[in-house]
Design a protein around this motif. Structure first.
Motif, short mmCIF file in Angstrom:
data_model
loop_
_atom_site.label_atom_id
_atom_site.label_comp_id
_atom_site.label_asym_id
_atom_site.label_seq_id
_atom_site.Cartn_x
_atom_site.Cartn_y
_atom_site.Cartn_z
N TYR A 17 0.84 -1.20 0.00
CA TYR A 17 0.00 0.00 0.00
C TYR A 17 0.87 1.26 0.00
O TYR A 17 0.59 2.22 -0.71
CB TYR A 17 -0.92 0.03 1.22
CG TYR A 17 -2.17 -0.79 1.06
CD1 TYR A 17 -3.26 -0.29 0.34
CD2 TYR A 17 -2.29 -2.05 1.62
CE1 TYR A 17 -4.41 -1.03 0.18
CE2 TYR A 17 -3.44 -2.80 1.47
CZ TYR A 17 -4.50 -2.29 0.75
OH TYR A 17 -5.64 -3.03 0.59
N ALA A 18 1.94 1.25 0.78
CA ALA A 18 2.82 2.42 0.84
C ALA A 18 3.55 2.65 -0.48
O ALA A 18 3.67 3.79 -0.95
CB ALA A 18 3.83 2.24 1.97
N GLY A 21 1.18 3.89 -2.83
CA GLY A 21 0.43 4.97 -2.18
C GLY A 21 0.42 6.32 -2.88
O GLY A 21 -0.64 6.93 -3.00
#
Length: 117
Positions: A17-18, A21
């Motif tokens: 996700y990061a 992101g």
């Protein structure tokens, strides 16, 4: 699943996700918020934002000449013409979500390069 494996899986998921992101945030701000205001449906399905219907349907059907796009994945966001198309293409688009998580900001270049080959 042992606790150590669960912890590792959670770390890997968070890293994905990061890594994707920045692109996901950009798509949320530039597409999802305006589309939600223009009556597209926005929901989260298994950790992925899905946007369907409304003006988005017309945009995806007319984005490229003579090509109608049923669904497209940008980061952890899937834009689809309709709920039916989102359901039909969900497993395929999840492959792209996983690719975004793995490749992050490099994914568009990797995808384009693979497509050209």
């Amino acid at each position: 699943m042992p606790a150590g494996r669960r912890a590792l899986a959670a770390i890997v998921r968070a890293a994905g996700y990061a890594w994707a992101g920045p692109w996901t945030l950009l798509v949320l701000l530039l597409f999802v918020v305006p589309l939600a205001l223009l009556r597209s449906r926005v929901r989260v399905v298994s950790g992925v934002v899905e946007v369907t219907g409304g003006l988005l349907s017309r945009v995806l059907s007319n984005l490229l000449p003579r090509v109608s796009i049923a669904a497209v994945t940008l980061g952890h966001v899937v834009l689809a013409q309709s709920e039916a198309e989102a359901g039909r293409w969900r497993s395929h688009e999840r492959v792209h979500v996983a690719q975004w998580a793995r490749w992050g900001l490099l994914f568009p270049f990797a995808y384009l390069g693979a497509s050209l080959l």
